[in-house]
Design a protein around this motif. Structure first.
Motif, PDB file in Angstrom:
ATOM      1  N   ARG A 209      18.084  29.057 -13.589  1.00 26.03           N
ATOM      2  CA  ARG A 209      18.484  27.921 -14.398  1.00 26.03           C
ATOM      3  C   ARG A 209      19.719  28.238 -15.240  1.00 26.03           C
ATOM      4  O   ARG A 209      20.500  27.357 -15.568  1.00 26.03           O
ATOM      5  CB  ARG A 209      17.325  27.485 -15.302  1.00 26.03           C
ATOM      6  CG  ARG A 209      17.438  26.038 -15.761  1.00 26.03           C
ATOM      7  CD  ARG A 209      16.543  25.720 -16.951  1.00 26.03           C
ATOM      8  NE  ARG A 209      15.146  26.079 -16.751  1.00 26.03           N
ATOM      9  CZ  ARG A 209      14.231  25.262 -16.214  1.00 26.03           C
ATOM     10  NH1 ARG A 209      14.563  24.071 -15.814  1.00 26.03           N
ATOM     11  NH2 ARG A 209      12.982  25.662 -16.096  1.00 26.03           N
ATOM     12  N   SER A 232      15.862  31.009  -8.170  1.00 26.11           N
ATOM     13  CA  SER A 232      14.545  30.789  -8.773  1.00 26.11           C
ATOM     14  C   SER A 232      14.093  29.379  -8.427  1.00 26.11           C
ATOM     15  O   SER A 232      14.885  28.544  -7.987  1.00 26.11           O
ATOM     16  CB  SER A 232      14.619  30.928 -10.290  1.00 26.11           C
ATOM     17  OG  SER A 232      15.290  29.802 -10.834  1.00 26.11           O
ATOM     18  N   SER A 265      14.633  33.991 -16.051  1.00 26.62           N
ATOM     19  CA  SER A 265      13.852  34.524 -17.170  1.00 26.62           C
ATOM     20  C   SER A 265      12.854  35.594 -16.728  1.00 26.62           C
ATOM     21  O   SER A 265      12.512  36.483 -17.499  1.00 26.62           O
ATOM     22  CB  SER A 265      13.124  33.387 -17.890  1.00 26.62           C
ATOM     23  OG  SER A 265      12.223  32.748 -17.012  1.00 26.62           O
ATOM     24  N   GLN A 269       5.597  34.043 -11.511  1.00 22.19           N
ATOM     25  CA  GLN A 269       5.698  33.578 -10.123  1.00 22.19           C
ATOM     26  C   GLN A 269       6.997  34.046  -9.471  1.00 22.19           C
ATOM     27  O   GLN A 269       7.069  34.175  -8.264  1.00 22.19           O
ATOM     28  CB  GLN A 269       5.617  32.048 -10.049  1.00 22.19           C
ATOM     29  CG  GLN A 269       4.293  31.468 -10.498  1.00 22.19           C
ATOM     30  CD  GLN A 269       4.246  31.160 -11.972  1.00 22.19           C
ATOM     31  OE1 GLN A 269       5.147  31.497 -12.727  1.00 22.19           O
ATOM     32  NE2 GLN A 269       3.180  30.498 -12.404  1.00 22.19           N
ATOM     33  N   HIS A 270       8.027  34.239 -10.267  1.00 15.26           N
ATOM     34  CA  HIS A 270       9.261  34.782  -9.698  1.00 15.26           C
ATOM     35  C   HIS A 270       9.076  36.274  -9.388  1.00 15.26           C
ATOM     36  O   HIS A 270       9.432  36.742  -8.314  1.00 15.26           O
ATOM     37  CB  HIS A 270      10.443  34.578 -10.647  1.00 15.26           C
ATOM     38  CG  HIS A 270      11.755  34.951 -10.016  1.00 15.26           C
ATOM     39  ND1 HIS A 270      12.393  34.133  -9.109  1.00 15.26           N
ATOM     40  CD2 HIS A 270      12.515  36.069 -10.104  1.00 15.26           C
ATOM     41  CE1 HIS A 270      13.501  34.745  -8.679  1.00 15.26           C
ATOM     42  NE2 HIS A 270      13.596  35.915  -9.278  1.00 15.26           N
ATOM     43  N   ASN A 284      21.198  38.384 -18.469  1.00 17.39           N
ATOM     44  CA  ASN A 284      20.577  37.260 -19.152  1.00 17.39           C
ATOM     45  C   ASN A 284      21.076  37.220 -20.593  1.00 17.39           C
ATOM     46  O   ASN A 284      21.231  38.253 -21.234  1.00 17.39           O
ATOM     47  CB  ASN A 284      19.046  37.418 -19.111  1.00 17.39           C
ATOM     48  CG  ASN A 284      18.333  36.121 -19.428  1.00 17.39           C
ATOM     49  OD1 ASN A 284      18.549  35.523 -20.489  1.00 17.39           O
ATOM     50  ND2 ASN A 284      17.488  35.678 -18.516  1.00 17.39           N
TER      51      ASN A 284
HETATM   52  C1  LIG Z   1       2.404  27.319  -8.682  1.00 14.99           C
HETATM   53  C2  LIG Z   1       3.760  27.778  -9.106  1.00 14.99           C
HETATM   54  C3  LIG Z   1       4.554  28.447  -8.193  1.00 14.99           C
HETATM   55  C4  LIG Z   1       5.829  28.893  -8.571  1.00 14.99           C
HETATM   56  N1  LIG Z   1       6.584  29.571  -7.661  1.00 14.99           N
HETATM   57  C5  LIG Z   1       7.796  30.062  -8.045  1.00 14.99           C
HETATM   58  C6  LIG Z   1       8.607  30.813  -7.144  1.00 14.99           C
HETATM   59  O1  LIG Z   1       8.263  31.007  -5.965  1.00 14.99           O
HETATM   60  N2  LIG Z   1       9.786  31.291  -7.592  1.00 14.99           N
HETATM   61  C7  LIG Z   1      10.237  31.102  -8.885  1.00 14.99           C
HETATM   62  O2  LIG Z   1      11.342  31.570  -9.219  1.00 14.99           O
HETATM   63  N3  LIG Z   1       9.498  30.388  -9.741  1.00 14.99           N
HETATM   64  C8  LIG Z   1       8.297  29.858  -9.356  1.00 14.99           C
HETATM   65  N4  LIG Z   1       7.580  29.112 -10.255  1.00 14.99           N
HETATM   66  C9  LIG Z   1       8.232  28.700 -11.507  1.00 14.99           C
HETATM   67  C10 LIG Z   1       8.222  29.743 -12.611  1.00 14.99           C
HETATM   68  O3  LIG Z   1       7.026  29.609 -13.338  1.00 14.99           O
HETATM   69  C11 LIG Z   1       9.425  29.505 -13.558  1.00 14.99           C
HETATM   70  O4  LIG Z   1       9.364  28.200 -14.067  1.00 14.99           O
HETATM   71  C12 LIG Z   1      10.787  29.705 -12.906  1.00 14.99           C
HETATM   72  O5  LIG Z   1      10.811  30.930 -12.210  1.00 14.99           O
HETATM   73  C13 LIG Z   1      11.876  29.670 -13.955  1.00 14.99           C
HETATM   74  O6  LIG Z   1      13.141  29.774 -13.360  1.00 14.99           O
HETATM   75  P1  LIG Z   1      14.348  30.378 -14.179  1.00 14.99           P
HETATM   76  O7  LIG Z   1      14.040  31.749 -14.592  1.00 14.99           O
HETATM   77  O8  LIG Z   1      15.582  30.164 -13.360  1.00 14.99           O
HETATM   78  O9  LIG Z   1      14.459  29.387 -15.424  1.00 14.99           O
HETATM   79  P2  LIG Z   1      14.140  29.628 -16.956  1.00 14.99           P
HETATM   80  O10 LIG Z   1      12.782  30.167 -17.142  1.00 14.99           O
HETATM   81  O11 LIG Z   1      14.517  28.383 -17.653  1.00 14.99           O
HETATM   82  O12 LIG Z   1      15.134  30.792 -17.351  1.00 14.99           O
HETATM   83  C14 LIG Z   1      16.519  30.660 -17.401  1.00 14.99           C
HETATM   84  C15 LIG Z   1      17.067  31.939 -18.002  1.00 14.99           C
HETATM   85  O13 LIG Z   1      18.477  31.907 -17.942  1.00 14.99           O
HETATM   86  C16 LIG Z   1      18.992  32.468 -19.141  1.00 14.99           C
HETATM   87  N5  LIG Z   1      20.355  31.927 -19.310  1.00 14.99           N
HETATM   88  C17 LIG Z   1      20.720  30.671 -19.617  1.00 14.99           C
HETATM   89  N6  LIG Z   1      22.047  30.546 -19.594  1.00 14.99           N
HETATM   90  C18 LIG Z   1      22.553  31.756 -19.268  1.00 14.99           C
HETATM   91  C19 LIG Z   1      23.863  32.256 -19.071  1.00 14.99           C
HETATM   92  N7  LIG Z   1      24.952  31.490 -19.205  1.00 14.99           N
HETATM   93  N8  LIG Z   1      24.005  33.563 -18.742  1.00 14.99           N
HETATM   94  C20 LIG Z   1      22.920  34.375 -18.605  1.00 14.99           C
HETATM   95  N9  LIG Z   1      21.665  33.934 -18.768  1.00 14.99           N
HETATM   96  C21 LIG Z   1      21.482  32.644 -19.085  1.00 14.99           C
HETATM   97  C22 LIG Z   1      18.018  32.085 -20.209  1.00 14.99           C
HETATM   98  O14 LIG Z   1      18.077  33.002 -21.295  1.00 14.99           O
HETATM   99  C23 LIG Z   1      16.698  32.150 -19.468  1.00 14.99           C
HETATM  100  O15 LIG Z   1      16.075  33.414 -19.586  1.00 14.99           O
HETATM  101  C24 LIG Z   1       6.313  28.659  -9.887  1.00 14.99           C
HETATM  102  C25 LIG Z   1       5.504  27.982 -10.792  1.00 14.99           C
HETATM  103  C26 LIG Z   1       4.248  27.549 -10.423  1.00 14.99           C
HETATM  104  C27 LIG Z   1       3.403  26.840 -11.426  1.00 14.99           C
END
Ligand SMILES: Cc1cc2nc3c(=O)[nH]c(=O)nc-3n(C[C@H](O)[C@H](O)[C@H](O)COP(=O)(O)OP(=O)(O)OC[C@H]3O[C@@H](n4cnc5c(N)ncnc54)[C@H](O)[C@@H]3O)c2cc1C
Ligand SMILES: Nc1ncnc2c1ncn2[C@@H]1O[C@H](COP(=O)(O)O)[C@@H](O)[C@H]1O
Lengths: 319, 285
Positions: A209, A232, A265, A269-270, A284
């Protein structure tokens, strides 16, 4: 020495890397025999011989590839009957695990999936290592009933050549009509990216994200390293990257030499999809991000400045 | 009973088939799993997963329940039966599915089931599905994998035992004309896959948005029937399930030492260069 069956993972004879890895591992347990279902066995033959296959069983059923998993399970079940192998090794991907599951029931054999290592135990029978509960435990397991059926994660072993004759043997097996009940009626190929396949790649660079939808710094860094690109679920759900690139519990499980998470993050699950990576790096903005608990090296900073700088430096060093 | 015999009722007459199609009876297999957020451990006594922690309906099975409800709603009639194999607390998983809108539940519970592996679980599930459908299942839905084990093999084992075609990892599903059609993301292609009914379909988290139980749904669930079956009710020999019957054994387990705290640098204009230096030192360049 007993035979060890290795189910080849191929598309029309083009072998995926997992096949050579399984042949390498199979040599620890006995004499590997490759099992090739579908066309293209002659193309694959060189590789089978190179990685130590004593035999290659070929079931040249042109149709087999258009049906889901059941035909391969029938072929392996008939081979188990015929040659009583010491073990059957199958790649631990979605299709491989389903083939193994059906085979386990058909042949009355125990099944281990997601192994990251296989070796001969004290009694000579295969023993496996798995990583469970989001990597918090390591488990050693063995099969106690029937023929050990073991699914090994891609990238779990360094491939080593060990030339053998690899005599080709066509086997007469019957594929039942029931096994042809689920048919692939259409396949729209993915756009070729020129990058390595996610589960096979030695290096994976993933964006989350934190990219805000702009994957270009992630892709450029990946390309400087010759890496595959992952994402992710948050990035996939937002429509920024295809689902087939998702890493995690409901995406791909990857186990590369190097995994780079940018703007991710590190949700449980990731982690489920990448925690067996050998070296883990994260970029991050938030120093409290849970992904940093896993890393060998982390940069607290904005991926939009860190990645481009790293890309330039990598290119410079690579010359 | 062989698979063809079981399919026979379908073939009686075309009229019968049309009727059946409108009235879809769907069985959804749902699993009660430990909450992924809580710490999971092994039980020292017998190397089985410690289930004492709080549990819930496996999130990935909610997608299967939702899809079943949508199919029945679209057809205008039909019934959704949710089946679980698990301890007493697994009733919570059924309750959640009933609150979402499933019509009835089946809870297979037996002391002897403790420590069962996927092979045994699929055996019990197969018997339960057969009993719940008088031996002729039409459509069986499952999640893509359970959130605790992540083996993802029960659907294929169940299909093998029921003699059904399996169509797995569906991110879209249509049912009609005596067949199911799904779309799924393959490694190299987006595939369309077809199978004749009866069939088993596993669905991914891409397929829909599971609904939250409404207040009405929560109230209605209290009156919905839940059958409690033991192994004896299903004609399963207790010796074929449980830890001792498992076809695999855990030899040992070890808690991974927490990864050694890696090196963390804060970007002060040179974070990218430092990253490249690390990669170079590790011989990745
Ligand atoms: C049943 C189920 C299955 C799932 N399966 C998966 C799966 O297979 N894979 C998966 O990934 N997730 C899965 N999820 C989702 C998981 O729970 C998280 O919601 C998801 O991984 C979050 O993605 P993220 O880290 O990209 O986003 P976020 O958690 O929103 O994290 C974004 C991160 O980016 C950082 N950031 C923001 N801007 C910048 C920048 N400019 N430079 C550097 N860092 C920055 C923030 O500090 C934050 O840590 C599943 C969830 C469920 C309930
Ligand atoms: N004990 C169980 N009771 C009911 N359904 C189950 C059970 N175990 C597995 N399943 C079903 O099989 C799917 C895959 O589970 P698994 O193979 O354990 O990852 C789940 O999403 C459920 O639909």
């Amino acid at each position: 020495m007993a035979e060890v069956l290795v189910l080849a993972d191929h598309a029309g004879g083009r072998l995926r890397k997992a096949t050579a890895e399984l042949l390498t591992l199979a040599r620890r347990l006995g004499e590997p025999s490759a099992v090739h279902v579908g066309p293209g066995a002659d193309t694959a033959q060189k590789t089978y011989a190179k990685y130590g296959a004593h035999k290659v069983y070929v079931v040249d059923d042109a149709d087999a590839g258009s049906y889901l998993v059941a035909p391969q399970a029938e072929v392996l079940a008939q081979l188990i009957e015929k040659v009583s192998p010491a073990a059957v090794l199958i790649p631990s991907n979605a299709a491989g695990k389903e083939i193994a599951a059906r085979l386990a029931i058909k042949s009355g054999s125990g099944l281990i999936t997601d192994a990251v290592d296989v070796r001969a135990g004290d009694d000579g029978a295969p023993e496996t290592t798995q990583s469970v509960f989001a990597g918090s435990y390591t488990v050693t397991a063995k099969v106690t009933t029937g023929t050990p059926i073991i699914c090994v994660k891609p990238n779990s072993a360094a491939i080593e050549a060990s030339p053998e004759a690899g005599a080709v043997e066509s086997v007469d097996v019957t594929i039942s009509d029931a096994a042809k009940a689920a048919k692939i009626t259409d396949a729209q190929p993915k756009k070729a990216t020129g990058r390595p396949e996610l589960t096979e790649a030695a290096i994976v660079v993933s964006g989350g994200r934190g990219t805000g939808g702009d994957f270009s710094p992630v892709e450029e860094f990946a390309d400087s390293l010759g890496a595959a690109v992952g994402a992710s679920r948050a990035a996939v759900d937002a429509g920024w990257y295809p689902h087939s690139n998702q890493v995690g519990q409901t995406g791909k499980q990857v186990s590369p030499q190097l995994y780079v998470a940018a703007g991710i993050s590190g949700a449980i699950q990731h982690r489920a999809g990448m925690q067996t990576s050998k070296t883990i790096v994260a970029v991050n903005k938030d120093e409290e991000a849970p992904i940093f608990e896993l890393v060998d090296f982390g940069v607290v900073g904005d991926l939009f400045s860190v990645l481009p700088q790293a890309t330039a430096e990598v290119k410079k060093r690579k010359g | 009973m062989d698979a063809d015999a079981r399919r026979e009722p379908w073939r009686e007459t075309t009229d019968r088939r049309k009727e059946d199609e409108a009235r879809m009876n769907i069985v959804v297999c749902v699993k009660y799993v430990p909450d992924a957020q809580s710490e999971r451990t092994f039980q020292e006594s017998d190397n089985t997963v410690d289930r004492a922690v709080d549990g819930l309906l496996s999130e990935l099975d909610e997608y299967a329940v939702e899809e079943a409800l949508k199919i029945v709603e679209a057809a205008g009639e039909g019934e959704v039966t949710v089946v679980t194999v698990g301890p007493g607390a697994a009733a919570d998983a059924l309750k959640k599915a009933l609150q979402m809108g499933a019509d009835k539940g089946v809870h297979v519970q037996d002391e002897a089931l403790h420590g069962s592996d996927a092979v045994a679980t699929s055996l019990v599930l197969a018997k339960a599905v057969e009993k719940a459908t008088d031996g002729s299942p039409e459509l069986v839905l499952t999640g893509m994998s359970s959130t605790d084990g992540v083996m993802g093999v029960v659907p294929a084992m169940l299909a093998e035992r029921l003699g059904l075609p399996q169509v797995t990892y569906a991110s879209e599903l249509t049912v009609g004309d005596g067949k199911v059609t799904i779309r799924r993301d393959g490694d190299t292609a987006s595939e369309t896959i077809e199978a004749s009914l009866p069939a088993l379909v596993s669905v991914t988290d891409q397929i829909n948005e599971p609904r939250y139980p409404s207040f009405k749904g929560i109230m209605a669930a209290k009156k919905k029937p839940v059958e409690a079956w033991s192994l004896a009710d299903l004609g399963v020999d207790a010796g074929d399930v449980g830890l001792d019957a498992a076809w695999t054994a855990v030899v040992s387990f070890a808690k991974r030492p927490p990864r050694e705290q890696g090196q963390l640098v804060t970007d002060e204009g040179d974070g990218g260069t430092k990253l490249a230096e690390f990669l170079s030192a590790q011989k990745f360049l």
